[in-house]
Design an enzyme around this catalytic site. Structure first.
Site, PDB file in Angstrom:
ATOM      1  N   ASP A  47       0.846  -1.195   0.000  1.00 17.31           N
ATOM      2  CA  ASP A  47       0.000   0.000   0.000  1.00 17.31           C
ATOM      3  C   ASP A  47       0.881   1.244   0.000  1.00 17.31           C
ATOM      4  O   ASP A  47       1.531   1.546   1.011  1.00 17.31           O
ATOM      5  CB  ASP A  47      -0.879  -0.031   1.255  1.00 17.31           C
ATOM      6  N   ASP A  99      -3.165   4.359  -2.427  1.00 17.21           N
ATOM      7  CA  ASP A  99      -4.145   4.995  -1.561  1.00 17.21           C
ATOM      8  C   ASP A  99      -4.583   6.333  -2.156  1.00 17.21           C
ATOM      9  O   ASP A  99      -3.769   7.100  -2.673  1.00 17.21           O
ATOM     10  CB  ASP A  99      -3.513   5.215  -0.181  1.00 17.21           C
ATOM     11  N   GLU A 154      -7.182   3.263  -5.425  1.00 13.84           N
ATOM     12  CA  GLU A 154      -8.398   3.561  -4.671  1.00 13.84           C
ATOM     13  C   GLU A 154      -8.947   4.901  -5.155  1.00 13.84           C
ATOM     14  O   GLU A 154      -8.299   5.935  -4.979  1.00 13.84           O
ATOM     15  CB  GLU A 154      -8.094   3.638  -3.178  1.00 13.84           C
ATOM     16  N   HIS A 186     -10.487  -2.158   5.310  1.00 12.37           N
ATOM     17  CA  HIS A 186     -10.121  -1.598   6.616  1.00 12.37           C
ATOM     18  C   HIS A 186     -10.790  -0.253   6.901  1.00 12.37           C
ATOM     19  O   HIS A 186     -10.624   0.282   8.004  1.00 12.37           O
ATOM     20  CB  HIS A 186      -8.606  -1.424   6.676  1.00 12.37           C
ATOM     21  N   ASP A 187     -11.509   0.306   5.938  1.00 11.35           N
ATOM     22  CA  ASP A 187     -12.095   1.631   6.093  1.00 11.35           C
ATOM     23  C   ASP A 187     -13.607   1.633   6.239  1.00 11.35           C
ATOM     24  O   ASP A 187     -14.196   2.696   6.486  1.00 11.35           O
ATOM     25  CB  ASP A 187     -11.740   2.508   4.875  1.00 11.35           C
TER      26      ASP A 187
END
Length: 554
Positions: free
Chosen positions: A106, A208, A277, A340-341
């Site tokens: 990431d 990200d 993303e 994870h968000d």
């Protein structure tokens, strides 16, 4: 270290791949400090390999003050001591490759920590060598911020700095200043960061907030977003971030040039991939298509269409897929329900276990690659974390209307007979959910029909059908309780049908020599051309007359 030659095969391996996301803090603690680490991941790699996934997406492990748990990077080219060392990372790469698993890391390029040496120098004065490496702006005459941009984490996206007597931009925490991509030195430095990790053997990058890299150079105000267009896919409903149409703080056309430069770098290495993303509620699918189209930018991208609260009825899934398809056949998505968000999808959509299985089958059937989040294969629901145990600054800020992201980040459960789920011998950084313990890996290993073993069968099934991996998508029927579509590749056709209700449903197979693939982990019946799906079941039919010699169904 260079790439493992044993894993350099199909350069398009990512097209149709299944990617497993690991949140390092919560996967496995190896040293008894209550926080997961790289050595712990190595210990648990056989579990990941047993799922049959192609790659791991590893959330940030870089040196960081951890105010946003690694998404605030203070050194891009080292491992935070809580996770281990660069040698541990090298060992992780080696072991993963031995098990046939690729590693995607990431990269958080849009912003750094305010403790990064670049920002420390940049904020010192207005004349230093890095003074223009971040987005700085003078205040308006009345001392207020230069424009109306808002932070995803709440409040203005500008923070006053007393050293420079200027504001700096932060789309997230105030401690996460945004880099200035209009500066060529910044862009080159970030490309060098990517090269550093490519040379250590990584197989790709998850990027990200990839659409946040550039902001409008003129810092123009964002217009208000009409009430009927607001949603909470990107920020919670209590956050005024949803009140703006984000025309100028992200999604800038200059971004394409940087993505092309990044792709040129990646092309120097074998079989590398990227997945971006795309954080945008209004134009996510369009941006995803632009960023992945043409073969010269990203390989894959995902937006929040299936990561939001809107329940994925058959109608909704058809809408999402047709929107994505409308922007071009050379683009490629990477679909996910959880990460994870966001709240785990079983809780977000209030799904029964049977419904979770059916939606998993849909995920593995859509045109694109698929990403599953650790614990998804166990059927874990969102954990209830008490306010006093919260770690996420986002949740602390908006409690109780929005409880933050800790509920999806609690430790992985490996055993049921251990209060910490086999994750750690010490008190974990987040409490282990009591409800999760009953769904541990150890418990589900012993049950042939468990969710864990279902996921293994489902992923193996997907891998055995080339149309599901790389084929085209044609919608045949969709309503709120049923969706049916065809995937086709090199003349081979697979018909995918899903009953999204508690009632039995039937449909007729189209013309062709269709046979029901019994390797799929579902129960259905057929009477001639009529197929009957019990509640929350799926059917996969193969047209044998379309098989042009190669048996993809083997």
């Amino acid at each position: 270290m260079t790439q493992d030659s044993a894993l350099i095969t199909d350069p398009d391996w990512w097209r149709g791949a299944v990617i497993y996301q690991i949140y390092p803090r919560s996967f496995q603690d190896s040293n008894g400090d209550g926080i997961g680490d790289l050595a712990g991941i190595i210990e648990r790699l056989p579990h990941v390999a047993s799922l049959g996934v192609d790659a791991i997406w590893l959330s940030p492990f870089f040196t960081s003050p951890m105010l946003d748990f690694g998404y605030d990077v203070s050194d891009y080219c080292d491992v935070d001591p809580m996770f281990g060392t660069l040698s541990d990372f090298d060992a992780l790469i080696t072991r993963a490759h031995e098990l046939g698993i690729k590693i995607i890391i990431d990269l958080v390029l849009s912003h750094t920590s305010d403790q990064h040496p670049w920002f420390v120098e940049s904020r010192a004065d207005r004349t230093n060598a890095k003074s223009d490496w971040y987005v700085w702006a003078d205040p308006k005459l009345d001392g207020t911020p230069p424009n109306n941009w808002l932070s995803i984490f709440g409040g203005p996206a500008w923070q006053w700095d007393t050293s420079r007597q200027q504001y700096y931009l932060h789309n997230f925490l105030a401690e996460q200043p945004d880099l200035n991509f209009h500066n060529a030195e910044v862009r080159q430095e970030l490309l060098d960061v990517a090269r550093f990790w490519l040379d250590r053997g990584v197989d790709g990058f998850r990027l990200d907030t990839v659409n946040f890299y550039y902001c409008d150079a003129n810092l123009s105000d964002n217009p208000a977003l009409p009430l009927d267009q607001r949603n909470d896919n990107i920020a919670p409903a209590v956050n005024p971030y949803n009140h703006q149409e984000h025309l100028y703080d992200k999604n800038q056309p200059e971004n394409l040039g940087f993505l092309q430069d990044l792709r040129s770098l990646l092309n120097e290495y074998d079989a590398i991939t990227t997945v971006g993303e795309v954080g945008d509620s209004q134009r996510g699918s369009e941006i995803q298509a632009v960023y992945t189209g043409g073969g010269d930018k990203l390989h894959m991208a995902y937006d929040f269409a299936l990561l939001g609260k809107v329940h994925p009825t058959g109608t909704r899934i058809a809408e999402v897929m047709q929107t994505a398809e409308s922007f071009g056949q050379d683009s490629w998505g990477c679909w996910a329900y959880s990460n994870h968000d966001v709240e785990r999808h079983g809780s977000r959509w209030q799904l029964s276990e049977a419904a979770q299985r059916t939606y998993a089958a849909i995920l593995m059937s859509l045109r694109g690659s698929a990403c599953i989040y650790q614990g998804e294969e166990l059927g874990l629901l969102e954990a209830d974390v008490a306010f006093e145990d919260l770690q996420d600054p986002y949740g602390i800020r908006f409690w109780p209307k929005f409880k933050g992201r800790d509920g999806c980040r609690t430790p992985m459960v490996w055993k049921s007979d251990n209060q910490n789920g086999g994750f750690s011998n010490a008190k974990p950084w987040l409490p282990v959910s009591a409800e999760h313990l009953a769904k541990s890996v150890e418990t589900q290993e012993e049950t042939s029909g468990s969710m864990l073993n279902f996921y293994r069968r489902l992923i193996a099934f997907r891998k055995n059908l080339l149309p599901l991996l790389k084929g085209s998508f044609t919608l045949l029927h969709a309503d709120d309780t049923h969706i049916r579509f065809e995937r086709a590749h090199n003349g081979e056709r697979v018909l995918c049908a899903f009953n999204l209700s508690d009632q039995e449903q039937s449909f007729d197979l189209p013309t062709g020599a269709w046979t029901i693939d019994t390797k799929a982990p579902f129960t259905i019946s057929r009477d001639g051309a009529k197929v009957t799906l019990p509640a929350w079941q799926a059917s996969f039919a193969v047209d044998l007359s379309s098989n042009q010699g190669g048996n993809a169904y083997g």
